[in-house]
Design an enzyme around this catalytic site. Structure first.
Site, mmCIF file in Angstrom:
data_model
loop_
_atom_site.group_PDB
_atom_site.id
_atom_site.type_symbol
_atom_site.label_atom_id
_atom_site.label_comp_id
_atom_site.label_asym_id
_atom_site.label_seq_id
_atom_site.Cartn_x
_atom_site.Cartn_y
_atom_site.Cartn_z
ATOM 1 N N THR A 185 5.534 7.282 19.189
ATOM 2 C CA THR A 185 6.763 7.731 18.531
ATOM 3 C C THR A 185 7.378 8.831 19.393
ATOM 4 O OG1 THR A 185 5.603 9.407 17.281
ATOM 5 C CG2 THR A 185 5.804 7.257 16.236
ATOM 6 N N GLU A 330 7.089 2.499 14.311
ATOM 7 C CA GLU A 330 5.989 2.027 13.464
ATOM 8 C C GLU A 330 6.260 0.652 12.860
ATOM 9 O OE1 GLU A 330 7.294 5.004 13.568
ATOM 10 O OE2 GLU A 330 5.907 6.588 12.966
ATOM 11 N N LYS A 435 18.597 20.898 -0.373
ATOM 12 C CA LYS A 435 18.592 21.031 -1.826
ATOM 13 C C LYS A 435 19.400 22.280 -2.180
ATOM 14 C CE LYS A 435 15.569 19.736 -5.505
ATOM 15 N NZ LYS A 435 14.214 19.607 -6.015
ATOM 16 N N TRP A 440 20.336 17.471 -4.633
ATOM 17 C CA TRP A 440 20.282 17.002 -3.259
ATOM 18 C C TRP A 440 21.695 16.866 -2.681
ATOM 19 C CZ3 TRP A 440 15.518 17.424 -1.917
ATOM 20 C CH2 TRP A 440 14.485 17.013 -2.753
HETATM 21 P P1 ADP Z 1 11.148 9.102 15.840
HETATM 22 O O1 ADP Z 1 10.567 8.982 14.459
HETATM 23 O O2 ADP Z 1 10.286 9.843 16.752
HETATM 24 O O3 ADP Z 1 12.607 9.536 15.850
HETATM 25 P P2 ADP Z 1 11.777 6.307 15.927
HETATM 26 O O4 ADP Z 1 12.702 5.866 16.960
HETATM 27 O O5 ADP Z 1 10.677 5.425 15.563
HETATM 28 O O6 ADP Z 1 11.192 7.626 16.430
HETATM 29 O O7 ADP Z 1 12.640 6.692 14.670
HETATM 30 C C1 ADP Z 1 12.568 6.114 13.406
HETATM 31 C C2 ADP Z 1 13.441 6.873 12.466
HETATM 32 O O8 ADP Z 1 14.804 6.801 12.887
HETATM 33 C C3 ADP Z 1 13.470 6.338 11.066
HETATM 34 O O9 ADP Z 1 12.351 6.775 10.335
HETATM 35 C C4 ADP Z 1 14.768 6.909 10.536
HETATM 36 O O10 ADP Z 1 14.618 8.266 10.144
HETATM 37 C C5 ADP Z 1 15.650 6.893 11.751
HETATM 38 N N1 ADP Z 1 16.524 5.709 11.696
HETATM 39 C C6 ADP Z 1 16.364 4.530 12.308
HETATM 40 N N2 ADP Z 1 17.384 3.693 12.034
HETATM 41 C C7 ADP Z 1 18.212 4.356 11.207
HETATM 42 C C8 ADP Z 1 19.447 4.044 10.558
HETATM 43 N N3 ADP Z 1 20.048 2.883 10.711
HETATM 44 N N4 ADP Z 1 20.006 4.993 9.766
HETATM 45 C C9 ADP Z 1 19.422 6.185 9.590
HETATM 46 N N5 ADP Z 1 18.276 6.549 10.182
HETATM 47 C C10 ADP Z 1 17.670 5.651 10.970
#
Ligand code: ADP
Length: 540
Positions: A185, A330, A435, A440
């Site tokens: 990640t 993941e 918050k 929220w």
């Molecule tokens: P990291 O968690 O290190 O940023 P990732 O690239 O795996 O690496 O990121 C996944 C995260 O990216 C998701 O858990 C979410 O928070 C965010 N994410 C992915 N796609 C979207 C989307 N379309 N809209 C909002 N958030 C997104």
């Protein structure tokens, strides 16, 4: 009673052989800065066999890790195929990780060999002495002699290593549950954690993303794969393309808006995938230098929320449909895609398209509240998203962070709501929620609303401490080049877009929003800058 079906294993060796045979003439174009160099799936498969022979000779056996430190190019695709097909494990190293994180992941995964692009040697050379398990470095697209190796490490030229070797390989039988590739990640919310994909998970994911509810890739498509191959396996596009016969355009290191526009003009892809920051940059470039991009039937945007204003701009000014998707390293990474249900048109269809999308058949989802209870899919109740499925990780490599799993479900850390017909809307990351006075405020909704203003290039919202309300939103705004706008004007602009109590009073103008290694807003750094008093904040 058992079925009578054959227990045939889903292996990437078969994917390689299938793609080479069925789609042998399908093209892979790698951009060079001025035009493309071209190869075919058939050629890529032959060179993958040569690479496998070379890696065996370097002592790569069993499930040893072969790292890549590369841009998106044909050689990287050869590694994508050769390494898992020979039974070893491909580890795509994120070239933009901080140095300590990079050496941490290479050591943690115990990479034995690393294939490096010549243009990345200066960056790589600095980290190599800290990579304790690396014994061989293979330099592709560059001069191997330019790398001074620490003792115990041998440097090879990719081309010399492949030259003259057999173009076929006796690919081993592989258990479909064994490791094929791993990716860490990007560490937005802590230390990078290793996710290990299996042959089976990659096959199933590839099949699903070609389906009509997801990317709809076909053999008449030409996909511009901008998402880095070191980031969540390029959203699975390379494997899916090899399976279905989609030709690929790989941008190599040319990721700025101007070269992307040149690649679009020269290669006329029908499909492309990238994070919103890339599309925002391209949009600004195109608005200043118009060009026809209507050959793109669709572009997929994910990794962070796609601003509706950007989706409309592509559709209305450039006749390009933007498809919003959600996923994580993941989740292989495709978790949901925002195609409206058939029959939805006009405004109703747009409302579906703004969401993070609907889950495909093999992704199970639920929303869970702070007490761990499921909340209903009523389009209103908010909870943390948990997912489960055959291409969703059930743990991290080495057992890190067991708290991320809950009764066999992955806790995504994403917070949102789901409609009765299964469309997910994310309002925040769990760590980013604001918050205010017990209520929220969605940072994503505010960001989207501010980015709807024509003078705004980017906007990121964080929560900042407030004596009266506990927390209030602070909006960091990047103004478009040549435009001007004040905090008062932006607040006025929001008046009919968000509830009155959500209207932000804290504004700061910045030259850019800090970004993570994969181009997402880095709110950690924004919060730190605010805490250290480095932001010039206007309080209205
Ligand atoms: P990291 O968690 O290190 O940023 P990732 O690239 O795996 O690496 O990121 C996944 C995260 O990216 C998701 O858990 C979410 O928070 C965010 N994410 C992915 N796609 C979207 C989307 N379309 N809209 C909002 N958030 C997104």
């Amino acid at each position: 009673m058992l079925s009578t079906m054959q227990d045939d294993q889903l292996s990437l060796a078969h994917l390689l052989q299938y793609g080479a045979r069925m789609h042998g003439d399908t093209e892979v174009a790698t951009w060079t800065g001025s035009g493309s160099r071209r190869t075919t799936f058939g050629q890529v498969a032959k060179r993958a066999a040569q690479l496998a022979h070379a890696l065996r000779e370097l002592g790569v056996t069993d499930d040893q890790r072969v790292g890549t430190f590369m841009w998106n190019n044909a050689e990287h695709l050869e590694c994508y195929l050769a390494v898992p097909a020979m039974g070893a494990v491909l580890h795509t190293l994120n070239i933009r990780l901080f140095p300590e994180q990079l050496t941490y992941v290479a050591n943690h995964a115990e990479d034995h060999v690393v294939v490096v692009d010549g243009s990345l040697l200066p960056l790589f050379a600095k980290q190599l002495p800290e990579m304790k398990t690396v014994r061989h470095v293979i330099v592709a697209n560059g001069d191997a002699a330019a790398l001074e190796a620490p003792s115990g490490v041998t440097v090879h030229s990719y081309e010399e290593l492949l030259a003259g070797r057999p173009e076929t390989f006796d690919w081993p039988e592989i258990d479909e549950r064994s490791a094929a590739a791993m990716c860490y990640t990007s560490g937005t919310t802590g230390d990078p954690k290793g996710v290990v994909y299996s042959h089976r998970s990659i096959w199933l994911h590839s099949m699903q993303i070609c389906m009509t509810d997801m990317m709809r890739l076909t053999d008449s498509d030409r996909a511009l794969v901008i998402v880095p191959m070191f980031h969540a396996m390029s959203w699975g596009m390379p494997y899916a393309a090899f399976m279905i016969g989609t030709s690929m355009v790989l941008p190599d290191r040319f990721l700025q808006p101007a070269p992307i526009a040149e690649i679009l003009a020269a290669e006329k892809p029908t499909f492309a995938g990238a994070v919103p920051t890339i599309w925002q940059g391209l949009l600004q470039h195109l608005d200043a230098n118009p060009q026809d991009i209507s050959h793109l039937r669709e572009v997929v945007v994910g990794g962070s929320a796609a601003p509706p204003a950007m989706m409309h701009a592509f559709e209305e000014r450039y006749n390009v449909s933007v498809l919003h998707a959600w996923g994580m390293t993941e989740t292989s990474p495709m978790g949901s895609v925002a195609r409206p249900p058939s029959g939805a048109t006009g405004e109703e269809a747009w409302r579906y398209r703004y969401t993070q999308g609907r889950f495909p058949a093999l992704v199970k989802a639920r929303l869970v509240d702070d007490e761990g209870n499921e909340v209903p899919w009523d389009g209103k109740s908010v909870g943390e998203l948990e997912v489960k499925g055959p291409w969703i990780t059930g743990s991290y490599y080495g057992g890190a962070d067991p708290d991320k799993f809950h009764d066999g479900w992955l806790r995504t850390g994403d917070v949102g709501r789901i409609t009765p017909d299964g469309y997910l809307t994310l309002t925040d990351r769990a760590k980013d929620v604001i918050k205010s006075g017990g209520e929220w405020i969605s940072s994503v909704d505010l960001e989207n609303a501010v980015m709807g203003h024509p003078a705004v290039a980017e906007a990121a919202v964080i929560g900042v401490p407030d004596e009266k309300w506990g927390e209030r939103p602070l909006v960091a705004v990047v103004v478009r080049e040549g435009e001007q706008v004040t905090a008062e004007e932006l607040r006025e602009f929001l008046r009919d877009k968000v509830a009155k109590w959500q209207l932000p009073e804290n504004w700061t103008f910045v030259s850019e929003v800090p970004k993570t290694s994969v181009g997402k807003f880095d709110k950690k750094r924004l919060r730190a800058a605010h805490a250290e008093g480095k932001l010039d904040v206007a309080h209205l």
